[in-house]
Write a protein that holds these residues in place. Structure first.
Motif, PDB file in Angstrom:
ATOM      1  N   GLY A   1     -15.477 -18.250 -76.757  1.00 37.88           N
ATOM      2  CA  GLY A   1     -16.093 -17.418 -75.725  1.00 37.88           C
ATOM      3  C   GLY A   1     -16.558 -18.239 -74.537  1.00 37.88           C
ATOM      4  N   GLY A   2     -17.165 -19.394 -74.829  1.00 36.28           N
ATOM      5  CA  GLY A   2     -17.608 -20.280 -73.753  1.00 36.28           C
ATOM      6  C   GLY A   2     -16.441 -20.820 -72.952  1.00 36.28           C
ATOM      7  N   PHE A   3     -15.334 -21.099 -73.661  1.00 41.47           N
ATOM      8  CA  PHE A   3     -14.127 -21.563 -72.966  1.00 41.47           C
ATOM      9  C   PHE A   3     -13.639 -20.526 -71.961  1.00 41.47           C
ATOM     10  CE2 PHE A   3      -9.445 -21.480 -72.863  1.00 41.47           C
ATOM     11  CZ  PHE A   3      -9.197 -22.712 -72.283  1.00 41.47           C
ATOM     12  N   MET A   4     -13.590 -19.261 -72.382  1.00 39.84           N
ATOM     13  CA  MET A   4     -13.125 -18.193 -71.487  1.00 39.84           C
ATOM     14  C   MET A   4     -14.063 -18.045 -70.293  1.00 39.84           C
ATOM     15  SD  MET A   4     -10.308 -17.164 -72.710  1.00 39.84           S
ATOM     16  CE  MET A   4     -10.106 -15.775 -71.603  1.00 39.84           C
ATOM     17  N   VAL A   5     -15.366 -18.133 -70.532  1.00 37.99           N
ATOM     18  CA  VAL A   5     -16.334 -18.001 -69.439  1.00 37.99           C
ATOM     19  C   VAL A   5     -16.147 -19.118 -68.418  1.00 37.99           C
ATOM     20  CG1 VAL A   5     -18.788 -18.145 -68.863  1.00 37.99           C
ATOM     21  CG2 VAL A   5     -18.047 -16.751 -70.798  1.00 37.99           C
ATOM     22  N   VAL A   6     -16.000 -20.359 -68.891  1.00 43.73           N
ATOM     23  CA  VAL A   6     -15.858 -21.501 -67.982  1.00 43.73           C
ATOM     24  C   VAL A   6     -14.563 -21.404 -67.192  1.00 43.73           C
ATOM     25  CG1 VAL A   6     -15.544 -24.002 -67.857  1.00 43.73           C
ATOM     26  CG2 VAL A   6     -17.294 -23.046 -69.356  1.00 43.73           C
TER      27      VAL A   6
ATOM     28  N   VAL B   1      -6.425 -23.226 -65.466  1.00 41.13           N
ATOM     29  CA  VAL B   1      -6.671 -23.350 -66.908  1.00 41.13           C
ATOM     30  C   VAL B   1      -6.886 -24.812 -67.283  1.00 41.13           C
ATOM     31  CG1 VAL B   1      -5.639 -23.098 -69.192  1.00 41.13           C
ATOM     32  CG2 VAL B   1      -5.440 -21.252 -67.525  1.00 41.13           C
ATOM     33  N   LEU B   2      -6.049 -25.707 -66.759  1.00 43.87           N
ATOM     34  CA  LEU B   2      -6.166 -27.124 -67.097  1.00 43.87           C
ATOM     35  C   LEU B   2      -7.484 -27.716 -66.604  1.00 43.87           C
ATOM     36  CD1 LEU B   2      -2.542 -28.395 -66.362  1.00 43.87           C
ATOM     37  CD2 LEU B   2      -3.622 -28.108 -68.592  1.00 43.87           C
ATOM     38  N   VAL B   3      -7.820 -27.446 -65.346  1.00 42.89           N
ATOM     39  CA  VAL B   3      -9.062 -27.996 -64.810  1.00 42.89           C
ATOM     40  C   VAL B   3     -10.269 -27.346 -65.480  1.00 42.89           C
ATOM     41  CG1 VAL B   3     -10.433 -28.333 -62.726  1.00 42.89           C
ATOM     42  CG2 VAL B   3      -7.958 -28.560 -62.627  1.00 42.89           C
ATOM     43  N   GLY B   4     -10.186 -26.036 -65.743  1.00 40.80           N
ATOM     44  CA  GLY B   4     -11.271 -25.345 -66.438  1.00 40.80           C
ATOM     45  C   GLY B   4     -11.482 -25.891 -67.839  1.00 40.80           C
ATOM     46  N   THR B   5     -10.350 -26.205 -68.518  1.00 42.01           N
ATOM     47  CA  THR B   5     -10.454 -26.807 -69.855  1.00 42.01           C
ATOM     48  C   THR B   5     -11.126 -28.166 -69.779  1.00 42.01           C
ATOM     49  OG1 THR B   5      -8.436 -25.664 -70.563  1.00 42.01           O
ATOM     50  CG2 THR B   5      -9.142 -27.574 -71.873  1.00 42.01           C
ATOM     51  N   GLY B   6     -10.737 -28.962 -68.790  1.00 38.47           N
ATOM     52  CA  GLY B   6     -11.376 -30.272 -68.611  1.00 38.47           C
ATOM     53  C   GLY B   6     -12.860 -30.150 -68.343  1.00 38.47           C
TER      54      GLY B   6
ATOM     55  N   THR C   1     -15.869 -31.451 -70.739  1.00 36.01           N
ATOM     56  CA  THR C   1     -16.917 -32.306 -70.153  1.00 36.01           C
ATOM     57  C   THR C   1     -18.305 -31.763 -70.475  1.00 36.01           C
ATOM     58  OG1 THR C   1     -15.432 -32.919 -68.344  1.00 36.01           O
ATOM     59  CG2 THR C   1     -17.797 -33.291 -68.012  1.00 36.01           C
ATOM     60  N   ILE C   2     -18.469 -30.446 -70.354  1.00 30.34           N
ATOM     61  CA  ILE C   2     -19.757 -29.817 -70.680  1.00 30.34           C
ATOM     62  C   ILE C   2     -20.109 -30.054 -72.148  1.00 30.34           C
ATOM     63  CG2 ILE C   2     -20.956 -27.605 -70.901  1.00 30.34           C
ATOM     64  CD1 ILE C   2     -19.345 -26.649 -68.470  1.00 30.34           C
TER      65      ILE C   2
ATOM     66  N   MET D   1     -19.118 -32.540 -74.117  1.00 22.27           N
ATOM     67  CA  MET D   1     -19.472 -33.941 -74.335  1.00 22.27           C
ATOM     68  C   MET D   1     -20.866 -34.245 -73.800  1.00 22.27           C
ATOM     69  SD  MET D   1     -16.937 -34.901 -76.018  1.00 22.27           S
ATOM     70  CE  MET D   1     -17.446 -36.603 -76.206  1.00 22.27           C
ATOM     71  N   ILE D   2     -21.210 -33.638 -72.657  1.00 22.29           N
ATOM     72  CA  ILE D   2     -22.552 -33.849 -72.100  1.00 22.29           C
ATOM     73  C   ILE D   2     -23.598 -33.269 -73.042  1.00 22.29           C
ATOM     74  CG2 ILE D   2     -24.113 -33.180 -70.239  1.00 22.29           C
ATOM     75  CD1 ILE D   2     -21.708 -33.347 -68.333  1.00 22.29           C
ATOM     76  N   MET D   3     -23.360 -32.051 -73.545  1.00 22.33           N
ATOM     77  CA  MET D   3     -24.322 -31.408 -74.452  1.00 22.33           C
ATOM     78  C   MET D   3     -24.477 -32.208 -75.737  1.00 22.33           C
ATOM     79  SD  MET D   3     -23.575 -27.314 -74.051  1.00 22.33           S
ATOM     80  CE  MET D   3     -24.993 -26.876 -75.067  1.00 22.33           C
ATOM     81  N   ARG D   4     -23.360 -32.718 -76.269  1.00 25.99           N
ATOM     82  CA  ARG D   4     -23.433 -33.515 -77.495  1.00 25.99           C
ATOM     83  C   ARG D   4     -24.258 -34.777 -77.300  1.00 25.99           C
ATOM     84  NH1 ARG D   4     -17.420 -33.788 -80.176  1.00 25.99           N
ATOM     85  NH2 ARG D   4     -17.295 -31.642 -80.927  1.00 25.99           N
ATOM     86  N   ASN D   5     -23.991 -35.473 -76.218  1.00 22.60           N
ATOM     87  CA  ASN D   5     -24.693 -36.736 -75.997  1.00 22.60           C
ATOM     88  C   ASN D   5     -26.163 -36.526 -75.669  1.00 22.60           C
ATOM     89  OD1 ASN D   5     -22.741 -39.193 -76.060  1.00 22.60           O
ATOM     90  ND2 ASN D   5     -21.575 -37.623 -74.988  1.00 22.60           N
TER      91      ASN D   5
END
Length: 771
Positions: free
Chosen positions: A60-65, A109-114, A118-119, A121-125
């Protein structure tokens, strides 16, 4: 036999008219359903792997982004690919076959996926950084600082929604490596009350020499490992403490868990086994689907590592190494010297409790005799590891022995339908519980497969329990499963006239009897292992007693940590029992860190010893109640601080252990490390935590109390003590020692524990305060 017929999918005969092909449609149907079940499981595991891999992200978050980014790009008239396709077109003719709109969609789609990755990885770290802060542990009970509250809010925000069991693994911090200086300082502090001045000064000199010379060199290697490996302790701990040990694991390593103390849901052995096995298989299904909730601390805010759950099922400790097998569809059952293989799935579904009961009834009704050597075969897993490893290679590497051994080792778990009766007897509470504990800990030394991750033992009178192997995980992990089973059995699954609910299956194939061909030489090895195991088992002195005078409810009124209260009581009891203090081991978990297992809290401190001396009659000095309370408070605060240090990676024993391992790899001898690691733990203690309090309503149903579990003594002249704090008014103690030691007596120590608990509580004069 019925299962033999079901195994034949087709038959053919050659006739004068050609080949007559006869298909067994039922067998083909079962093959189809089995394959369908396997593919469903693979898909679920793949989906769980994806969901865990991108957590705290979600589809769901992927689709929103992606949609948001593409909408913004369209509104701002931007190239979603940021010129990527234009650059690619210079080298690869990809853009020639795509329209402008297609390029925009693919680029978005490609840039949105990237951006989405990125979001994540930021949240994890950020979450990893947040979970590396442990200031919340130092707050007083009932008071939370503003910094801690802000921290909890941020942890909640960055933890995502609906996590699965393994969702937090990539966000957990790594276990830190303490400094050599701090470890040496805390070690000297921990042994000060146990050493005379001359001995202490000598140890102090060895520590300083180590800290100055060899220590920094060993530390460099540990630092390097901590940067490279997920956890600098756990793999070495598992290998050197568990798997490389050559002594028996029965009593010395394996531990047990008991049934309800006062509740007896049924007296039908097969029915109790049916519900328990079904509940365990339901738990395994939840585990496979990632539906087991993560374990948290601090009001469901701080996640703990879940790595140990991975090896709960289908796991066997092979002598010399440990092997984890793929998911199996059967269990192995032992009854009166015979082994059976029982399939847990039929018609593409898990067997229902009444159907499992039906299978157990067939085994109980089987009157066949054990094959030569079969009855006592499991004694190989109870004795020394080297003879078992040799016998396994010699007698179980081919033929029917290998097939039957594989059926046991690759089973989800092992069930023993025990032919003895064990339970709590109110008319004889002491002996009944002691017998019950010894039966779960070692049984007859040949009726539990001690190498298996866990054995479910169901006694003739339908009481049950577990025996668990220790190398794959620590006790709280198996405790989580056991809480699930006990909560499912009498209430959610239930019984009708003592039997499991439902009806037997009219066409279900029966259990498969395992076949063995054990030569006389192998039987001699079995008998030799049994002799060793029996000597060890007969020496174990177990004592279990429910302490019902008061519980954590009254201890909290004293404004004291229940664990610190009990640990101090154990020190007082031990001093009264032996007239001296000893090196004390209390297990603490380090699962705040990735792949963390345990650390040691050295509970015998200077402060605790000062309090204990104040409670012992001394003609030279008379202590007032206020003085004793002050010393007790100091001892409790010291214990709590040491527990926090252990939980947050600042303990000393795992660090010293790893330094010793590195020194052996380098071929360096350290008098300091050698002496430290040779010191015996004459009092080994552990608390069994109740982790799923929502499963039991002890206010409405106080009878649903678990007896907890226990383990064997660590030192030949010492005590092993396990305790479980159940509800507000009960603490169950499990004590073990060895009959062969003239210094120990488990029943005497139990009496001293009870008196120590009462004496410490009396200092607070709660009755006077209430009045």
């Amino acid at each position: 036999m019925a299962e033999a017929h079901q195994a034949v999918a087709f038959q053919f005969t050659v006739t004068p008219d050609g080949i007559d092909l006869q298909l067994c449609h039922e067998a083909l149907r079962q093959i189809y359903l089995s394959g369908l079940h396997s593919w469903k499981k693979r898909f679920i595991r793949f989906k769980n792997g994806v969901m865990t891999g991108v957590y705290p992200g979600s589809p769901g978050g992927f689709m929103v982004v992606v949609v948001s980014y593409m909408s913004y790009s369209k509104y701002q008239q931007l190239d979603p690919s940021l010129g990527m396709f234009a650059k690619l077109g210079q080298h690869i003719p990809i853009s020639q076959y795509m329209s402008t709109d297609s390029q925009r969609i693919v680029g978005g789609v490609l840039v949105g996926t990237g951006l989405w990755v990125t979001i994540i990885m930021i949240m994890r770290n950020v979450l990893k950084c947040l979970l590396s802060w442990h200031g919340w542990m130092h707050a007083r009970h009932g008071s939370v600082s503003w910094s801690a509250r802000l921290w909890m809010i941020l942890v909640k925000v960055f933890s995502g929604r609906k996590p699965m069991l393994y969702s937090f693994q990539n966000s957990l911090p790594r276990l830190p490596v303490p400094s050599v200086k701090d470890t040496c300082k805390r070690y000297l502090e921990s042994v000060r009350p146990l050493m005379e001045d001359e001995q202490y000064e000598r140890m102090k000199g060895l520590a300083k020499e180590f800290e100055k010379n060899l220590g920094p060199r060993l530390q460099w290697y540990l630092k390097l490992k901590s940067w490279w490996a997920s956890n600098y302790v756990s793999d070495w701990w598992e290998e050197y403490i568990y798997l490389r040990g050559r002594g028996p694991i029965m009593v010395n390593s394996n531990y047990y868990a008991m049934d309800f103390l006062y509740v007896f849901p049924t007296n039908i052995q097969a029915a109790r086994a049916g519900n328990a096995i079904h509940a365990i298989m339901l738990y395994r299904r939840k585990l496979d689907r990632g539906q087991v909730k993560p374990i948290y601390l601090l009001a469901n805010k701080v996640p703990l590592c879940s790595a140990q759950w991975e090896r709960m099922f289908n796991t066997t400790r092979i002598p010399g190494l440990e092997t984890v097998f793929s998911s199996s569809k059967h269990i192995a059952v032992y009854h009166k010297g015979r082994y059976f293989k029982v399939w847990m799935f039929y018609d593409g579904r898990l067997l229902l409790p009444r159907e499992i009961e039906q299978q157990m009834e067939r085994i109980l009704a089987d009157q066949s005799e054990p094959l030569p050597g079969e009855e006592r075969l499991a004694a190989l897993t109870a004795g020394e590891r080297t003879p078992w490893a040799s016998a396994r290679e010699t007698y179980f590497s081919r033929g029917k022995n290998k097939q039957s051994l594989d059926a046991i080792e690759k089973a989800a778990f092992v069930v023993t339908l025990d032919d003895t009766e064990q339970c709590y007897d109110s008319n004889n509470p002491v002996k009944s519980l002691d017998r019950y504990a010894k039966s779960l800990l070692h049984g007859k030394c040949y009726d539990r497969w001690f190498d298996k991750s866990f054995n479910l033992i169901v006694f003739k009178n339908a009481t049950m329990g577990l025996n668990a192997e220790h190398s794959w995980a620590d006790a709280p992990i198996i405790g989580h499963l056991w809480e699930h089973v006990l909560s499912m059995d009498p209430v959610k699954l239930g019984y009708e006239d003592g039997h499991c609910r439902g009806e037997p299956h009219p066409n279900m194939p029966g259990p498969q009897r395992l076949q063995w061909d054990l030569p006389a030489e192998c039987q001699e090895v079995i008998q030799s292992s049994l002799t060793v195991a029996r000597s060890l088992a007969d020496d174990v002195d177990c004592h279990i007693f429910p302490f019902s005078d008061f519980g954590k409810g009254l201890i909290k009124k004293c404004r004291t940590s229940p664990d610190a209260f009990i640990q101090i009581a154990l020190q007082l009891a031990h001093y009264r029992d032996k007239g001296k203090f000893c090196l004390t081991y209390e297990a603490s978990m380090t699962r705040l860190f990735r792949e963390g297992r345990t650390e040691t809290v050295r509970s015998c401190t200077m402060e605790t010893c000062a309090f204990v001396r104040s409670m012992i009659r001394d003609e030279t000095h008379t202590y007032h109640r206020e003085e004793r309370l002050m010393l007790l408070k100091q001892a409790a605060e010291k214990h709590q601080n040491m527990y926090r240090l252990a939980m947050t990676g600042q303990g000393i024993d795992r660090h010293l252990f790893c330094l010793y391992v590195v020194s052996k790899y380098l071929g360096e001898d350290s008098a300091f490390l050698k002496e430290v690691l040779s010191e015996p733990w004459r009092l080994s203690t552990s608390q069994t935590p109740v982790q799923q309090t929502e499963l039991f309503d002890l206010v409405k149903h106080p009878e649903y109390v678990s007896s907890g579990g226990g383990f064997g003594p660590v030192a030949n002249d010492g005590y092993g003590v396990s305790y479980i704090i159940v509800g507000e008014n009960l603490i169950n103690f499990h004590i073990s020692s060895k009959h062969s030691s003239p210094e120990t007596d488990s029943h005497r120590f139990g009496t001293n524990i009870r008196q120590a608990m009462l004496d410490i509580l009396a200092l607070f004069q709660l009755d006077n305060k209430a009045k």
